[in-house]
Design an enzyme around this catalytic site. Sequence first.
Site, short mmCIF file in Angstrom:
data_model
loop_
_atom_site.label_atom_id
_atom_site.label_comp_id
_atom_site.label_asym_id
_atom_site.label_seq_id
_atom_site.Cartn_x
_atom_site.Cartn_y
_atom_site.Cartn_z
N LYS A 281 0.64 -1.22 -0.03
CA LYS A 281 0.01 0.03 -0.08
C LYS A 281 0.82 1.08 0.06
O LYS A 281 2.12 1.32 0.54
CB LYS A 281 -0.83 0.00 1.09
N PRO B 104 9.02 -4.15 -0.45
CA PRO B 104 10.01 -3.72 0.49
C PRO B 104 9.69 -4.02 1.88
O PRO B 104 8.70 -3.84 2.33
CB PRO B 104 10.29 -2.28 0.13
N VAL B 105 10.82 -4.40 2.64
CA VAL B 105 10.73 -4.71 4.09
C VAL B 105 10.81 -3.40 4.79
O VAL B 105 11.86 -2.66 4.38
CB VAL B 105 11.57 -5.58 4.67
N ALA B 106 10.14 -2.86 5.97
CA ALA B 106 10.43 -1.63 6.79
C ALA B 106 10.42 -0.42 5.95
O ALA B 106 11.33 0.08 6.12
CB ALA B 106 11.89 -1.85 7.58
N GLY C 267 7.37 1.41 5.00
CA GLY C 267 6.25 2.12 4.61
C GLY C 267 5.21 1.81 3.77
O GLY C 267 4.44 2.65 3.48
N ALA D 171 3.52 -1.47 3.97
CA ALA D 171 2.80 -2.55 4.78
C ALA D 171 3.06 -3.82 4.27
O ALA D 171 2.09 -4.54 3.97
CB ALA D 171 1.43 -2.02 4.52
N GLY D 172 4.35 -4.21 4.10
CA GLY D 172 4.55 -5.75 3.58
C GLY D 172 4.31 -6.54 4.63
O GLY D 172 3.60 -7.62 3.98
N GLY D 173 4.54 -6.47 5.88
CA GLY D 173 4.13 -7.39 6.94
C GLY D 173 2.71 -7.45 6.86
O GLY D 173 2.16 -8.49 7.14
N ALA E 124 0.54 -6.98 4.51
CA ALA E 124 0.25 -7.67 3.45
C ALA E 124 0.25 -9.43 3.70
O ALA E 124 -0.66 -10.17 3.43
CB ALA E 124 0.88 -7.58 2.27
N ASP F 9 -2.74 -1.68 9.46
CA ASP F 9 -2.76 -1.74 8.05
C ASP F 9 -3.30 -2.95 7.60
O ASP F 9 -3.61 -3.06 6.39
CB ASP F 9 -1.41 -1.55 7.34
#
Length: 305
Positions: free
Chosen positions: A15, A103-105, A107, A109-111, A113, A145
């Site tokens: 996002k 991308p990790v960390a 901004g 919201a990969g985690g 997702a 998120d």
Amino acid sequence: MNPVTSAVTVRAPAKINLHLGVGAPRPDGFHPLTTVYHAVGLCDDVTATLADGWGVSMALPDWIDADDLPADGENIVDRAATLLAAHHGIGVTGLVSVVKAIPVAGGMAGGSADAAAALVALDRVWDLRTSDEDLLAIAAQLGSDVPFALVGGTAVGTGRGELVEPVVDHGTWWWVVVPSEEGLSTPAVYRHFDEMFPDAAPEPCGADALLAALATRDPHRLADVLHNDLQLPAIDLRPDLGELIDRGQSLGALRGLVSGSGPTCVFLCESADHARSVAAALEQDHALVLVANGPVAGAHLVEYA
């Protein structure tokens, strides 16, 4: 339970925040938000497979550092499984594999997702048939998120971001995404916001102008009203982000913006060809530059066996 499938793969998107208004912290420490979430076509795939034990594995592209991920047992996927199982009074079993492309960390919201995709995948392989309302409630316990990662598309988020209301968005918006090799702590950015704006209004600024621009389907109109109250604190902590935004705009992007709390920066472009042109120019100075469009669907089934 009578499982109808032994393995399910669910895809969930990254996002960006087209609008992020932040109010002064509430008594519980959270900041009230008014945000417009926008799902873009950078996605993680989460596969849940029936098994007697429990385990989570990650497959990473070479540009994601494994050291940036949580330790085993502390991943948000583990937490998602625990909450979903507890909701139904069952044990946690199965093998979950996550193929990362967000991308990790950063901004984006990969985690979140991954958590949303895990909820949908495990609900299917465990044959739980959890209602949408209950899935959203569980998602909200996992993070602000996560409900949006279930919903996808474009949506307004309120509360601390967990109250999500989809909005009509018939546009196709093209973005250049530039992740950072160095992470940026979300709590640190919010703390710096409080330091920089000690007299922030209790309620965040609204998103009416942004929603009106979406309705025009005109990227120039949208560029004029993109807004992020966390951008100044993020840039103050990381001046290189401001330099990157200036660079992208000088290369022709309609507008550059810090994504959420950063450090990923996104650039709105006129079209797919324009985005590819801006991306190619930015690649001269940055190791990783991605192109994505939105809005795209939230967590959804892509394969089952």
